[in-house]
Enzyme design. Structure first.
Site, mmCIF file in Angstrom:
data_model
loop_
_atom_site.group_PDB
_atom_site.id
_atom_site.type_symbol
_atom_site.label_atom_id
_atom_site.label_comp_id
_atom_site.label_asym_id
_atom_site.label_seq_id
_atom_site.Cartn_x
_atom_site.Cartn_y
_atom_site.Cartn_z
ATOM 1 N N LYS A 85 8.758 -15.073 -14.385
ATOM 2 C CA LYS A 85 8.173 -14.056 -15.263
ATOM 3 C C LYS A 85 6.985 -14.621 -16.045
ATOM 4 O O LYS A 85 5.990 -13.924 -16.261
ATOM 5 C CB LYS A 85 9.218 -13.537 -16.261
ATOM 6 C CG LYS A 85 10.284 -12.681 -15.631
ATOM 7 C CD LYS A 85 9.727 -11.336 -15.199
ATOM 8 C CE LYS A 85 10.780 -10.436 -14.591
ATOM 9 N NZ LYS A 85 11.241 -10.831 -13.253
ATOM 10 N N TRP A 108 -3.004 -2.501 -1.615
ATOM 11 C CA TRP A 108 -2.769 -3.892 -1.996
ATOM 12 C C TRP A 108 -3.388 -4.715 -0.861
ATOM 13 O O TRP A 108 -2.918 -4.674 0.266
ATOM 14 C CB TRP A 108 -1.273 -4.169 -2.111
ATOM 15 C CG TRP A 108 -0.962 -5.557 -2.577
ATOM 16 C CD1 TRP A 108 -0.972 -6.018 -3.858
ATOM 17 C CD2 TRP A 108 -0.582 -6.667 -1.763
ATOM 18 N NE1 TRP A 108 -0.632 -7.349 -3.891
ATOM 19 C CE2 TRP A 108 -0.384 -7.772 -2.627
ATOM 20 C CE3 TRP A 108 -0.388 -6.848 -0.392
ATOM 21 C CZ2 TRP A 108 0.000 -9.029 -2.174
ATOM 22 C CZ3 TRP A 108 -0.013 -8.109 0.059
ATOM 23 C CH2 TRP A 108 0.184 -9.180 -0.823
ATOM 24 N N CYS A 133 0.834 -1.193 0.000
ATOM 25 C CA CYS A 133 0.000 0.000 0.000
ATOM 26 C C CYS A 133 0.876 1.253 0.000
ATOM 27 O O CYS A 133 1.992 1.243 0.501
ATOM 28 C CB CYS A 133 -0.942 0.098 1.197
ATOM 29 S SG CYS A 133 -1.987 -1.330 1.412
ATOM 30 N N LYS A 185 4.726 -3.840 -6.527
ATOM 31 C CA LYS A 185 6.172 -3.761 -6.766
ATOM 32 C C LYS A 185 6.982 -3.862 -5.486
ATOM 33 O O LYS A 185 8.074 -4.396 -5.479
ATOM 34 C CB LYS A 185 6.494 -2.446 -7.486
ATOM 35 C CG LYS A 185 7.947 -2.296 -7.839
ATOM 36 C CD LYS A 185 8.161 -2.338 -9.318
ATOM 37 C CE LYS A 185 9.618 -2.398 -9.702
ATOM 38 N NZ LYS A 185 9.961 -3.700 -10.307
ATOM 39 N N HIS A 221 14.524 -37.474 -12.938
ATOM 40 C CA HIS A 221 14.200 -37.988 -11.603
ATOM 41 C C HIS A 221 12.731 -37.793 -11.256
ATOM 42 O O HIS A 221 12.356 -37.894 -10.093
ATOM 43 C CB HIS A 221 15.104 -37.323 -10.562
ATOM 44 C CG HIS A 221 16.549 -37.654 -10.753
ATOM 45 N ND1 HIS A 221 17.054 -38.925 -10.563
ATOM 46 C CD2 HIS A 221 17.592 -36.902 -11.187
ATOM 47 C CE1 HIS A 221 18.352 -38.935 -10.832
ATOM 48 N NE2 HIS A 221 18.707 -37.712 -11.224
ATOM 49 N N GLU A 225 14.215 -17.731 -13.104
ATOM 50 C CA GLU A 225 13.775 -16.355 -13.297
ATOM 51 C C GLU A 225 12.782 -16.253 -14.465
ATOM 52 O O GLU A 225 11.740 -15.592 -14.356
ATOM 53 C CB GLU A 225 15.002 -15.450 -13.514
ATOM 54 C CG GLU A 225 14.717 -14.006 -13.852
ATOM 55 C CD GLU A 225 13.803 -13.290 -12.880
ATOM 56 O OE1 GLU A 225 13.613 -13.754 -11.755
ATOM 57 O OE2 GLU A 225 13.233 -12.252 -13.282
ATOM 58 N N ARG A 284 2.978 0.312 -5.347
ATOM 59 C CA ARG A 284 2.853 -0.349 -4.045
ATOM 60 C C ARG A 284 1.532 -1.093 -3.892
ATOM 61 O O ARG A 284 1.255 -1.696 -2.864
ATOM 62 C CB ARG A 284 2.980 0.688 -2.919
ATOM 63 C CG ARG A 284 4.292 1.439 -2.940
ATOM 64 C CD ARG A 284 4.362 2.448 -1.836
ATOM 65 N NE ARG A 284 4.507 1.817 -0.540
ATOM 66 C CZ ARG A 284 5.657 1.493 0.022
ATOM 67 N NH1 ARG A 284 6.778 1.758 -0.608
ATOM 68 N NH2 ARG A 284 5.713 0.920 1.193
ATOM 69 N N ASN A 289 -0.577 1.644 6.067
ATOM 70 C CA ASN A 289 0.211 0.669 5.312
ATOM 71 C C ASN A 289 0.862 -0.263 6.334
ATOM 72 O O ASN A 289 1.445 0.196 7.299
ATOM 73 C CB ASN A 289 1.270 1.439 4.494
ATOM 74 C CG ASN A 289 2.410 0.553 4.010
ATOM 75 O OD1 ASN A 289 3.546 0.968 3.959
ATOM 76 N ND2 ASN A 289 2.121 -0.666 3.651
ATOM 77 N N GLY A 290 0.727 -1.573 6.134
ATOM 78 C CA GLY A 290 1.308 -2.530 7.075
ATOM 79 C C GLY A 290 0.244 -3.478 7.587
ATOM 80 O O GLY A 290 -0.825 -3.620 6.981
ATOM 81 N N GLU A 322 4.076 -14.601 -13.693
ATOM 82 C CA GLU A 322 3.682 -13.261 -13.280
ATOM 83 C C GLU A 322 3.079 -12.437 -14.436
ATOM 84 O O GLU A 322 2.067 -11.759 -14.257
ATOM 85 C CB GLU A 322 4.965 -12.595 -12.757
ATOM 86 C CG GLU A 322 4.862 -11.212 -12.232
ATOM 87 C CD GLU A 322 6.229 -10.698 -11.777
ATOM 88 O OE1 GLU A 322 7.270 -11.237 -12.203
ATOM 89 O OE2 GLU A 322 6.246 -9.742 -10.996
HETATM 90 C C1 F6R Z 1 9.350 -10.363 -9.960
HETATM 91 C C2 F6R Z 1 9.684 -9.368 -8.943
HETATM 92 C C3 F6R Z 1 9.637 -9.792 -7.520
HETATM 93 C C4 F6R Z 1 10.690 -9.043 -6.676
HETATM 94 C C5 F6R Z 1 10.571 -9.420 -5.189
HETATM 95 C C6 F6R Z 1 11.659 -8.783 -4.359
HETATM 96 O O1 F6R Z 1 9.441 -9.845 -11.256
HETATM 97 O O2 F6R Z 1 9.935 -8.237 -9.242
HETATM 98 O O3 F6R Z 1 9.787 -11.164 -7.386
HETATM 99 O O4 F6R Z 1 11.951 -9.376 -7.153
HETATM 100 O O5 F6R Z 1 9.326 -9.038 -4.707
HETATM 101 O O6 F6R Z 1 11.623 -7.399 -4.462
HETATM 102 P P1 F6R Z 1 12.870 -6.490 -4.115
HETATM 103 O O7 F6R Z 1 13.926 -6.786 -5.101
HETATM 104 O O8 F6R Z 1 12.348 -5.098 -4.191
HETATM 105 O O9 F6R Z 1 13.318 -6.861 -2.723
#
Ligand code: F6R
Length: 575
Positions: free
Chosen positions: A464, A74, A2, A570, A483, A460, A27, A100-101, A467
């Site tokens: 993606k 969020w 948030c 994010k 396996h 990775e 956020r 927020n929290g 996501e």
């Molecule tokens: C995926 C992504 C997330 C962040 C994760 C950690 O594309 O962006 O998995 O990598 O939430 O976030 P940070 O790097 O801000 O600690």
């Protein structure tokens, strides 16, 4: 998670809040709201969806207000709904609050507030009722009483219409106060207001601030005034906009070569001594434990490999699994890697490691972040602001930084042709990527195989795909296929393999899936689908970038909100 925003002063509160809330959408964007103070009246507008939905009301109400608070949510406690959107009001509408929290003991607090009518399912609403209940003792005392009672993490902005003041409460979640000439700005992240002022007071845990007619007083829970000068932010925003691209993700992938080039220059010039200091901290301890979440965890997996290669005893622990059972002591350096610098799991790991005697190093992107401020040494990755929820250019800059450190330890360091090779990779593979995206867009499961350093990259790319493209994907070690997972491979199952060299071990895994009829897609310099440079050492970057492009195009072809995938945010500031 948030985002909290607030403004008091001579500028137009509606315009300012609107701008700040847009910048805080990373956020969370389940719902939005704002409350405005005019004289001793509070007007509130809120609802599900993003700021665009309430924009007109925010501008209108804000234009005649003395100040206001806003929120972009969020959902944690309670689904995304109009009732659960912030701000929340007290029964008499004297107070309005954004939070927020997580207030962990909200049920207990609520049970003690008989007679109060609650409208939402949120933990946040208890705060505004509690403060109203105790306000007979004076609002400031009520605020202190709440802070003493509440468990968990919170950043709160509370507007009091009777005394025309705003209270800011902080424990665990970030809260910054921007000091303008005739305005005060409040935000979860100074980025929200840094085009108005570069002077910032960061509230610390256990402190509250009173904003009264543009005067800001910070106090601790004993009521003692905490005098300090605002910090001056040096950070300058490069660009806030898509520059003609349809999505931020597309723009940010295109920025990758330039970001690496700029980072290399900085690390070799103005940041060079900082890198040496960072290496001294690393080598000054017996072992290094890297910790991070999500994409940053994948960068850390690579980082621990790079460091081990140059003789550093390095291991990696995903931050949400970090606990006191790990062997952490005074001879450990905890290396936290985080784009936002605000991830709660990482902050908790830092706190635990610190208690166990470790020193803290960090690699972050967002300047002035909490993780940066809690570290003994820090390196920035200088990728600039990343707006798409999914990390792309920050992943490659994290990996580049970690590799650079390792190369310096070994005494070898050069950027080579990486930026220009990456530029070509992006330029030459656009059409090929779109074709493969078309082939994969309706698939339900995709497997990505990697071996050695390619395994974190496979993980990775799979993250993606989940996501951005909403496709179930599994990134795995190629050798592990036989396996168990091989049982899932049948005619047409898409399997992407990351093949850096002709003689890579992964080639035999590739044959295993092909002979079971899989739709095998090789990301390789020798692939007939893609054109990639034959530079073994940099293949991590080429394959990651191609993987990002592919997920972007699948998401786009499916018409998905690639920059803001459902249920995500994010900056993940909850445990
Ligand atoms: C995926 C992504 C997330 C962040 C994760 C950690 O594309 O962006 O998995 O990598 O939430 O976030 P940070 O790097 O801000 O600690």
């Amino acid at each position: 998670m948030c985002g909290i925003a607030g403004h008091y002063g001579s500028s137009d509160t509606g315009e300012v809040l609107l701008d700040m809330l847009k910048r805080l959408e990373y956020r969370g964007y389940d719902s939005t709201g704002a409350a405005f103070l005019s004289g001793s009246d509070i007007s509130t507008v809120k609802g599900t969806g993003d700021i665009e939905k309430i924009k007109e009301n925010v501008v209108f109400l804000g234009s005649v207000a003395d100040g206001g608070i806003g929120h972009t949510r969020w959902a944690t406690h309670g689904r995304a709904s109009d009732e659960n959107a912030h701000p929340h009001s007290s029964c008499e509408n004297r107070f309005s609050l954004v939070h927020n929290g997580i207030i962990e003991n909200h049920r207990k607090i609520k049970s003690e507030l008989g007679g109060h009518k609650f409208y939402s399912e949120t933990d946040s609403e208890v705060a505004v009722h509690y403060i109203e209940e105790k306000s007979t003792l004076g609002v400031e005392n009520a605020v202190v009483s709440f802070m003493e009672k509440a468990k968990g993490s919170y950043a709160v902005a509370l507007m009091d219409s009777k005394e025309e003041r705003v209270f800011l409460l902080k424990n665990g979640s970030p809260l910054a106060i921007g000091i303008g000439k005739k305005d005060v700005f409040i935000a979860s992240d100074p980025f929200a207001f840094h085009s108005y002022t570069d002077r910032v007071l960061f509230l610390r845990d256990g402190e509250y601030a009173v904003v009264d007619n543009c005067d800001v007083t910070i106090k601790n829970l004993d009521g003692a005034v905490q005098k300090r000068k605002p910090e001056v932010l040096e950070w300058k925003e490069r660009s806030f906009g898509k520059n003609g691209y349809r999505h931020y993700m597309q723009k940010e992938i295109r920025e990758i070569p330039g970001c690496i080039e700029r980072l290399e220059k900085l690390l070799e010039t103005v940041e060079s001594e900082k890198v040496d200091g960072f290496i001294d901290a690393l080598l000054g301890k017996d072992k290094v434990v890297l910790t991070a979440s999500g994409t940053s965890h994948h960068a850390s997996m690579l980082g621990s490999r790079f460091l081990r290669k140059v003789g550093v005893d390095a291991r990696v622990v995903v931050a949400s699994e970090f606990g006191e059972n790990f062997e952490i002591d005074e001879e450990t350096l905890l290396l936290a890697v985080s784009q936002s610098g605000e991830t709660k799991d990482v902050l908790d790991a830092i706190e635990t490691a610190r208690k166990m005697g470790a020193d803290i190093a960090s690699i972050t992107n967002t300047p002035h972040s909490t993780i940066q401020r809690r570290s003994d040494v820090n390196l920035g990755i200088h990728a600039g602001r990343e707006f798409c929820v999914a990390a792309t250019k920050t992943f490659t800059n994290q990996v580049y930084t970690l590799r650079k450190i390792s190369k310096r330890i070994r005494g070898r360091s050069s950027v080579g042709n990486l930026p220009s090779n990456l530029k070509n990779t992006i330029k030459k593979n656009g059409e090929a990527v779109k074709k493969v995206a078309e082939e994969l867009k309706n698939k339900e499961d995709i497997y990505i195989l990697g071996k050695g350093e390619m395994h974190p990259v496979a993980e990775e790319i799979s993250l993606k795909l989940k996501e951005i493209a909403y496709i179930h994907a599994e990134g795995m070690m190629g050798g592990e296929l036989k396996h168990g997972t091989l049982a899932l491979i049948e005619e047409g199952t898409p399997v992407i393999s990351l093949v850096p060299r002709r003689n890579s071990d992964i080639v035999s895994n590739l044959k295993e899936v092909k002979s079971r009829g899989a739709n095998s897609i090789e990301i390789s310099p020798f692939s007939d689908r893609f054109e990639l440079p034959d530079e073994d050492e940099d293949f991590i970057f080429f394959s990651a970038v191609l993987g990002f492009m592919l997920t972007y195009w699948i998401g786009r072809k499916k018409g998905l909100p690639v920059d803001r995938p459902r249920n995500l945010a994010k900056s993940v500031t909850v445990r």
